[in-house]
Design a protein around this motif. Structure first.
Motif, mmCIF file in Angstrom:
data_model
loop_
_atom_site.group_PDB
_atom_site.id
_atom_site.type_symbol
_atom_site.label_atom_id
_atom_site.label_comp_id
_atom_site.label_asym_id
_atom_site.label_seq_id
_atom_site.Cartn_x
_atom_site.Cartn_y
_atom_site.Cartn_z
ATOM 1 N N SER A 9 0.854 -1.178 0.000
ATOM 2 C CA SER A 9 0.000 0.000 0.000
ATOM 3 C C SER A 9 0.895 1.234 0.000
ATOM 4 N N VAL A 10 1.276 1.677 -1.172
ATOM 5 C CA VAL A 10 2.269 2.731 -1.307
ATOM 6 C C VAL A 10 1.788 4.052 -0.719
ATOM 7 N N ALA A 11 0.495 4.321 -0.818
ATOM 8 C CA ALA A 11 -0.016 5.596 -0.321
ATOM 9 C C ALA A 11 0.263 5.780 1.163
ATOM 10 N N SER A 12 0.294 4.690 1.919
ATOM 11 C CA SER A 12 0.496 4.788 3.364
ATOM 12 C C SER A 12 1.974 4.742 3.749
ATOM 13 N N MET A 13 2.872 4.565 2.765
ATOM 14 C CA MET A 13 4.303 4.475 3.066
ATOM 15 C C MET A 13 5.127 5.229 2.030
ATOM 16 N N ALA A 14 4.542 6.292 1.477
ATOM 17 C CA ALA A 14 5.191 7.012 0.380
ATOM 18 C C ALA A 14 6.564 7.551 0.766
ATOM 19 N N ASP A 15 6.744 7.935 2.035
ATOM 20 C CA ASP A 15 8.030 8.493 2.454
ATOM 21 C C ASP A 15 9.154 7.460 2.469
ATOM 22 N N ASP A 16 8.798 6.189 2.340
ATOM 23 C CA ASP A 16 9.812 5.140 2.330
ATOM 24 C C ASP A 16 10.493 4.994 0.974
ATOM 25 N N PHE A 17 10.014 5.727 -0.038
ATOM 26 C CA PHE A 17 10.543 5.549 -1.381
ATOM 27 C C PHE A 17 11.211 6.819 -1.893
ATOM 28 N N ALA A 18 12.238 6.607 -2.701
ATOM 29 C CA ALA A 18 13.025 7.710 -3.240
ATOM 30 C C ALA A 18 12.289 8.391 -4.389
ATOM 31 N N SER A 19 12.566 9.662 -4.569
ATOM 32 C CA SER A 19 12.050 10.380 -5.733
ATOM 33 C C SER A 19 12.699 9.831 -7.001
ATOM 34 N N LEU A 20 11.897 9.717 -8.062
ATOM 35 C CA LEU A 20 12.399 9.218 -9.341
ATOM 36 C C LEU A 20 12.457 10.315 -10.401
ATOM 37 N N ASP A 21 12.412 11.562 -9.960
ATOM 38 C CA ASP A 21 12.538 12.669 -10.920
ATOM 39 C C ASP A 21 13.849 12.566 -11.697
ATOM 40 N N ASP A 22 14.921 12.163 -11.000
ATOM 41 C CA ASP A 22 16.212 12.089 -11.686
ATOM 42 C C ASP A 22 16.233 10.984 -12.742
ATOM 43 N N VAL A 23 15.401 9.959 -12.569
ATOM 44 C CA VAL A 23 15.333 8.898 -13.579
ATOM 45 C C VAL A 23 14.707 9.438 -14.865
ATOM 46 N N VAL A 24 13.569 10.117 -14.763
ATOM 47 C CA VAL A 24 12.906 10.601 -15.977
ATOM 48 C C VAL A 24 13.663 11.779 -16.592
ATOM 49 N N GLU A 25 14.481 12.461 -15.795
ATOM 50 C CA GLU A 25 15.284 13.559 -16.342
ATOM 51 C C GLU A 25 16.570 13.061 -16.995
ATOM 52 N N SER A 26 16.951 11.830 -16.717
ATOM 53 C CA SER A 26 18.178 11.276 -17.294
ATOM 54 C C SER A 26 17.943 10.823 -18.725
ATOM 55 N N PHE A 40 -7.583 4.681 -7.529
ATOM 56 C CA PHE A 40 -7.849 4.601 -6.090
ATOM 57 C C PHE A 40 -7.616 3.205 -5.533
ATOM 58 N N ASP A 41 -7.969 2.175 -6.305
ATOM 59 C CA ASP A 41 -7.860 0.826 -5.764
ATOM 60 C C ASP A 41 -6.404 0.408 -5.573
ATOM 61 N N SER A 42 -5.568 0.697 -6.584
ATOM 62 C CA SER A 42 -4.153 0.346 -6.444
ATOM 63 C C SER A 42 -3.422 1.331 -5.538
ATOM 64 N N HIS A 43 -3.766 2.604 -5.635
ATOM 65 C CA HIS A 43 -3.082 3.636 -4.852
ATOM 66 C C HIS A 43 -3.228 3.388 -3.355
ATOM 67 N N TYR A 44 -4.434 2.991 -2.954
ATOM 68 C CA TYR A 44 -4.695 2.797 -1.531
ATOM 69 C C TYR A 44 -4.588 1.331 -1.099
ATOM 70 N N GLY A 45 -4.085 0.476 -1.988
ATOM 71 C CA GLY A 45 -3.840 -0.911 -1.633
ATOM 72 C C GLY A 45 -5.084 -1.701 -1.285
ATOM 73 N N LEU A 46 -6.159 -1.543 -2.065
ATOM 74 C CA LEU A 46 -7.430 -2.186 -1.759
ATOM 75 C C LEU A 46 -7.635 -3.509 -2.481
ATOM 76 N N GLY A 47 -6.589 -4.037 -3.085
ATOM 77 C CA GLY A 47 -6.738 -5.223 -3.926
ATOM 78 C C GLY A 47 -7.359 -6.412 -3.233
ATOM 79 N N GLN A 48 -6.829 -6.793 -2.069
ATOM 80 C CA GLN A 48 -7.326 -7.983 -1.401
ATOM 81 C C GLN A 48 -8.747 -7.792 -0.893
ATOM 82 N N GLU A 49 -9.027 -6.623 -0.290
ATOM 83 C CA GLU A 49 -10.381 -6.368 0.203
ATOM 84 C C GLU A 49 -11.389 -6.343 -0.937
ATOM 85 N N THR A 50 -10.975 -5.789 -2.073
ATOM 86 C CA THR A 50 -11.855 -5.757 -3.238
ATOM 87 C C THR A 50 -12.158 -7.168 -3.723
ATOM 88 N N ASN A 51 -11.136 -7.998 -3.811
ATOM 89 C CA ASN A 51 -11.363 -9.381 -4.222
ATOM 90 C C ASN A 51 -12.344 -10.076 -3.287
#
Length: 461
Positions: A122-139, A411-422
Motif C-alpha cells: 500500500s504505497v499511499a500509506s508508506m510514500a516516504d519510504d521511497f526515493a524520488s524518481l525525478d532524476d530517472v525521468v530527467e536522465s 484509487f484501488d491500487s493507490h490505496y492498496g485495496l486489492g485484497q479487500e476488493t477481491n
C-alpha cells in the motif's frame, strides 16, 4: 537460464523470450565474457545516479503474467555496462509478503521493487519510504534521449504520491473484454456493445453448453474493472471523479448501480462460471473454450500464451454500456500503466535500482518487452512493427478508435485495496449476495480510506 554478456542491447529480445509467464526465473543475473563491439559505452553521462562499481543490486519482481525475464535481461545489460556490478533478481508472487517486513527499523529493503499483483504494498500509506524518481525521468535513456521525452502523456501521474514521483509504471495495459477472434468469427458473433445484447449472447452461449464469463479466485477484481469502465462510459467523467476522489455514495451512482444490476442478472442466469484459482479459470476460457469472454488487462495474452488452444486469437473489445447513447462514446476505453517500480529510500544501493530502471526504459528494452509480452510499454513508439499478434493489433486499434476518450483511475491500487476488493467481489460472484450488498461493502472500503487521517489522499479533476 544464463544470458551471455555477448547478449547486450541488440539481443535483449532473445533473452526476454526465454522467460515463461508465471514460472519463477533463476534468481541470479547473467554473467559471462563481454563483447566490447556489441556493448554500449559506459560513459560518465551514463552514471547519473552515482552508481558505484563494484556493487550489488537487488531487485524483487512480481512473477505474474509478464514473468521476470524482462528485468533479468536489463540486469544482464547492467552487468555488461559496468564491470563489477552484479544483480540479484528475486521472483515472488506476493510482493507484500516478501518485502513488507524489510521496511521495519533495522531492516533493509531491496534496491528495486516491482509492486504488482494482489499482494502489493500500500504505497499511499508508506510514500516516504521511497526515493524520488525525478532524476530517472530527467536522465537520458541508452539511446541518448531524455526519458521524459519518450513517455506517453500522463503515465507518470499514477506514480505521483503527495506531489512526489516515487513510482514508474512500466506496462501500458488496454482493458476490455478479451476473447478469441477466430471463435467469434466462426460462430458469427460480435462482442456486444450494450448489456442487453450481452445477455442475449449469454443465452446463445448457454444453448451451446458454454458460459458467457468465467471468474477465478484471486482475480475477482477484474469484474470491478469491468463494472467501473462500463459505468464511466455510461455516466461520464463524473463517475470517474466520484470513485477516484472517494466521495460519499460514489458506489451508489445510478450508472454504477445499473451496471452492478446487469452483472447480478448474469450471475442469477448462471452465465458466470466459477473456474477455481484464477490461472485455472483462464485456462478453462482460453484452452477449453468453456466461456466466451474474460475481462482483463492486456497481460492476459502473454499470461495464457503457453496454455491457450492453438487457434485462440487473443483479441480485446470495448466493454458494453447500459444504453445505446452513453455519455462517452462506445469506443471509449480504460487504459492504464501497470507494473509499478519503486526504489526504496533506505535500500543498500538505490543508485543501482535507478540504473536498472533507466535501462528498462530504453527503446530497445521496451520493444523487447512488447515483443515478448504482447503489450505496449509507457515508452512511446516501442512496439515492434514486425510482430504479428491479434492481441497487439487489437490494442492498437482500440487506442486509435478511442482517440482522446481514454481514461483511468487509481484509487484501488493507490490505496492498496486489492485484497479487500477481491473478497467483496468473491461473495457476489458466488451469488452469496446481490448488487446492493456488494455496493455497500465497496462503499465501506471507500469510506474507511476517506476517513483515515493517516492516509494522504489525492484528488482528480
Amino acid at each position: 537460464m544464463k544470458i551471455s554478456r555477448r547478449h547486450v542491447l541488440a539481443t535483449l529480445a532473445a533473452s526476454s523470450v526465454a522467460a515463461v509467464a508465471c514460472q519463477p526465473d533463476p534468481p541470479e543475473a547473467p554473467s559471462g565474457p563481454s563483447s566490447p563491439a556489441a556493448s554500449p559505452s559506459a560513459s560518465p553521462s551514463a552514471l547519473p545516479f552515482g552508481l558505484e562499481t563494484p556493487s550489488r543490486v537487488e531487485a524483487v519482481v512480481f512473477d505474474g503474467g509478464f514473468g521476470t525475464g524482462y528485468v533479468r535481461a536489463a540486469a544482464g545489460l547492467l552487468s555488461d555496462l559496468y564491470d563489477g556490478v552484479t544483480v540479484l533478481v528475486t521472483p515472488t508472487t506476493d510482493i507484500s509478503g516478501t518485502v513488507a517486513d524489510l521496511f521495519a527499523d533495522g531492516a533493509t529493503p531491496p534496491d528495486l521493487i516491482d509492486n504488482s499483483g494482489v499482494g502489493k504494498l500500500s504505497v499511499a500509506s508508506m510514500a516516504d519510504d521511497f526515493a524520488s524518481l525525478d532524476d530517472v525521468v530527467e536522465s537520458e535513456n541508452l539511446e541518448g534521449i531524455p526519458i521524459a521525452e519518450t513517455l506517453y502523456h500522463g503515465v507518470l501521474d499514477a506514480g505521483t504520491f503527495n506531489g512526489r514521483l516515487i513510482a514508474i509504471n512500466y506496462a501500458l495495459s488496454v482493458y476490455g473484454l478479451w476473447h478469441s477472434a477466430t471463435a467469434f468469427a466462426a460462430a458469427g458473433w460480435a462482442v456486444p456493445a450494450t448489456w442487453d445484447t450481452l445477455l442475449e449472447l449469454g443465452e446463445e452461449a448457454r444453448r451451446e453448453g458454454r458460459y458467457l464469463f468465467v471468474w477465478g479466485e484471486g482475480a475477482e477484481s477484474y469484474y470491478q474493472e469491468l463494472a467501473i469502465t462500463s459505468a464511466i462510459k455510461e455516466g461520464g467523467h463524473d463517475v470517474r471523479r466520484a470513485l477516484d476522489n472517494l466521495e460519499e455514495g460514489c458506489w451508489f451512482h445510478p450508472a454504477v448501480s445499473g451496471v452492478l444490476d446487469q452483472l447480478e442478472l448474469c450471475v442469477a442466469e448462471g452465465f458466470l462460471l466459477d473456474g477455481g484459482p484464477y490461472l485455472e479459470a483462464q485456462e478453462r476460457w482460453s484452452r477449453d473454450g468453456e466461456a466466451l469472454l474474460y475481462p482483463s488487462g492486456a497481460w492476459i495474452a502473454h499470461e495464457m500464451a503457453g496454455t491457450a488452444s492453438a487457434d485462440f486469437a487473443f483479441t480485446v473489445a470495448p466493454v458494453p454500456t447500459l444504453t445505446a447513447a452513453p455519455t462517452l462514446p462506445a469506443t471509449a476505453i480504460h487504459s492504464a500503466p501497470t507494473e509499478q517500480f519503486l526504489v526504496p529510500e533506505r535500500a543498500n544501493n538505490p543508485a543501482g535500482g535507478k540504473e536498472l530502471l533507466r535501462i528498462m526504459l530504453s527503446q530497445q528494452a521496451a520493444a523487447d518487452f512488447s515483443r515478448t509480452n504482447l503489450i505496449p510499454t509507457v515508452v512511446r513508439g516501442s512496439v515492434p512493427a514486425d510482430v504479428e499478434s491479434t492481441a497487439l493489433a487489437s490494442q492498437t486499434r482500440l487506442l486509435a478508435d478511442a482517440g482522446e476518450d481514454v481514461f483511468t483511475w487509481r484509487f484501488d491500487s493507490h490505496y492498496g485495496l486489492g485484497q479487500e476488493t477481491n473478497n467483496a467481489w468473491r461473495g457476489f460472484l458466488r451469488a452469496e449476495y446481490g448488487a446492493a450488498v456488494l455496493a455497500e461493502r465497496l462503499q465501506s472500503l471507500t469510506d474507511a480510506v476517506r476517513n483515515d487521517p493517516d492516509i494522504e489522499r489525492y484528488t482528480v479533476d
